[in-house]
Design an enzyme around this catalytic site. Structure first.
Site, PDB file in Angstrom:
ATOM      1  N   HIS A  54       0.830  -1.227   0.000  1.00 42.01           N
ATOM      2  CA  HIS A  54       0.000   0.000   0.000  1.00 42.01           C
ATOM      3  C   HIS A  54       0.861   1.272   0.000  1.00 42.01           C
ATOM      4  O   HIS A  54       0.506   2.269   0.623  1.00 42.01           O
ATOM      5  CB  HIS A  54      -0.961   0.014   1.197  1.00 42.01           C
ATOM      6  N   ASN A 127     -10.143  -3.230   2.032  1.00 36.09           N
ATOM      7  CA  ASN A 127      -9.812  -3.150   0.611  1.00 36.09           C
ATOM      8  C   ASN A 127     -11.088  -2.926  -0.191  1.00 36.09           C
ATOM      9  O   ASN A 127     -12.189  -2.906   0.369  1.00 36.09           O
ATOM     10  CB  ASN A 127      -9.174  -4.470   0.144  1.00 36.09           C
TER      11      ASN A 127
END
Ligand code: NDP
Length: 481
Positions: A54, A127
């Site tokens: 990320h 997510n």
């Protein structure tokens, strides 16, 4: 506007910011160039380590507005009163690429929400997919390594990605979502968000409920094919979000939850704590609880988005975790990552600082401030230990009223448990079967493109898994291979 003096970081006015001090116009620099040294030394330290996963992200502030009271399920202060607004910070991201990668990778998108509640920060760190590739965190480093660049060539390595998936049937469901038409979102505004994990809520009777969060985009799902994505500028999703908010076109999501009682969990045919599985909507319908809107861009990308520190361990009274093994590892790993990247006092930075008083006996550490950010982190002088004899004199004390109810585990035996006999195929098949002919064609072409670069043994194992999900799924990929 009035003129502003340029200063050193210590606030002293600077007379000349263009010329260093030297021995004559052609001579070497002198040791009294402390202002030059300050500039160069700070420049050398401009980066903090990028996130291993990320790394590439963009964030914005907004509000969550509650439209249904959850008092039946939770004592959480921000889930009680219809119409109550809670400030949020949401960070979107891609997962595998570094900060210099593209916004348009075929990759899950991180969807991390920080609710700044009156009783502390509650982070739902999920997510844009309801499931994940794994259900045991011991495989996480291996999985991420297999999806990153090849250690020798430093190039993407689809064969390695499929080698991992061929050895881990638990990844099949998430791989099907990733390779589907939804694998490359048009922008961050056009994705759903999911807690993915099963989390919990608990009420004033001490009853715990298992819960999954769903953030459904009000902009609609919009996606790109590989060919379309290849034509986008690498930073397009970041620009899309910043521009939309600047235009006053605030993106929003309808927030829904699924709720399961502890009793239901005990007899449900699906392990509700297995992160590779959804709770089918027909069994656990979505319950709408509010709206989330983003309406304010950050003022400084590094200070706010880059240093934002989300952690599934950021829980508030009335909320909790679950036996989900992946969640438990993340409760440790995320805090740990922030201590490494940003420092032990990362929660004192404005983006991370709770919007309520913070009172504790933790002391010192790099960049300990008072006041710092919102000025609510007070490192009190006097007693720096608990218990002390100064209760009622402004020194904090634990409050048993916030005690979380116990989590009951029946007949548990501590061991390592192989989860390979689980059914990792039916839900991937369910998804395949709800796709249109065009979606099936995109999915299978995307898989065949990468799988064709893997060896015959990997192809064979993958086709075996696809066949168990749906024979048509396997046949379509096989024909393309
Ligand atoms: P439903 O028909 O009730 O729900 C299907 C869900 O699939 C919808 O939420 C839909 O989202 C979503 N969906 C459709 N296409 C895709 C895609 N390419 N990638 C990801 N999601 C997609 O069925 P079930 O609840 O029984 O679930 C069937 C399958 O749907 C599951 O096995 C799972 O793969 C997938 N799914 C299920 C979710 C759940 O929480 N139950 C959540 C998301 C996906 P939308 O409404 O936006 O079209």
């Amino acid at each position: 506007m009035s003129k502003i003096d340029l200063t050193t970081s210590a606030g002293a006015p600077v007379a000349d910011d263009n010329n260093s001090i030297s021995v004559g116009p052609r001579g070497p620099l002198t040791f009294d160039n402390h202002y030059l040294f300050e500039k160069l030394a700070h420049f050398n330290r401009e980066r903090v380590p990028e996130r291993v996963v990320h790394a590439r992200g963009t964030g914005a502030y907004g509000h969550f507005t509650l439209s249904k009271s959850l008092s039946e399920y939770s004592v959480a202060d921000f889930l009680q009163k219809v119409g109550d607004k809670t400030e949020v910070f949401l960070r979107f991201s891609t997962v595998g690429g570094g900060q210099d990668s593209s916004d348009y990778a075929r990759d899950p998108r991180g969807f991390a929400v920080k609710f700044y509640t009156r009783q502390g920060n509650y982070d739902v760190v999920g997510n844009n997919t309801p499931v994940f590739f794994l259900n045991d965190p011991i495989k996480f480093p291996d999985f991420i390594h297999s999806q990153k660049k090849n250690p020798q060539t430093n190039l993407p390595d689809p064969a390695a990605a499929y080698e991992f998936w061929a050895n881990h049937p638990q990844s099949l469901h998430q791989m099907t979502i990733l390779m589907s038409d939804r694998g490359i979102p048009l922008s961050y505004r056009h994705v759903h968000g999911f807690s993915s994990h099963t989390l919990s809520l608990w009420n004033d009777k001490g009853e715990r409920y298992w819960v999954k969060w769903h953030f459904k985009t009000n902009q609609g799902i919009k996606t790109l094919t590989d060919e379309e994505a290849a034509k986008q500028p690498p930073f397009g999703a970041q620009k899309d979000l910043v521009d939309a908010i600047n235009r006053g076109e605030f993106p929003s999501w309808t927030v829904k939850i699924q709720i399961m009682t502890q009793q239901q969990a005990e007899t449900y045919h699906i392990n509700p704590f297995d992160l590779t599985k959804v709770w089918p909507h027909k069994d656990y319908p979505l319950i709408e609880i509010g709206q989330l809107e983003l309406n304010r861009n950050v003022q400084n990308y590094f200070a706010e988005t880059e240093q934002s520190a989300f952690a599934p361990s950021n829980l508030v009274p009335g909320t909790g975790g679950s036996p989900d093994k992946m969640l438990q590892a993340r409760m440790l790993a995320y805090q740990d990552a922030h201590r490494y990247r940003v420092g032990v006092n990362h929660n004192q930075l404005p983006v991370n600082a709770p919007r309520c008083p913070v009172n504790h006996y933790q002391r010192d550490g790099a960049a300990a401030g008072c006041p710092f950010g919102h000025g609510n982190q007070v490192q009190t002088s006097g007693a720096n230990y608990y218990p002390n004899d100064r209760a009622g004199q402004g020194y904090p004390e634990p409050n048993p009223a916030y005690r979380e109810p116990p989590m009951v585990l029946s007949n548990a035996v501590v061991d390592r448990y192989d989860q390979l006999s689980e059914d990792y195929y039916s839900q991937a098949g369910d998804l395949f079967r709800l796709m249109s002919a065009d979606q099936k064609s995109q999915l299978t072409r995307n898989i065949a493109g990468g799988l064709s670069q893997a060896n015959a043994s990997i192809q064979e194992r993958m086709l075996g898994y696809l066949h168990k999900a749906d024979p048509e799924y396997a046949a379509m990929v096989k024909a393309l291979l």
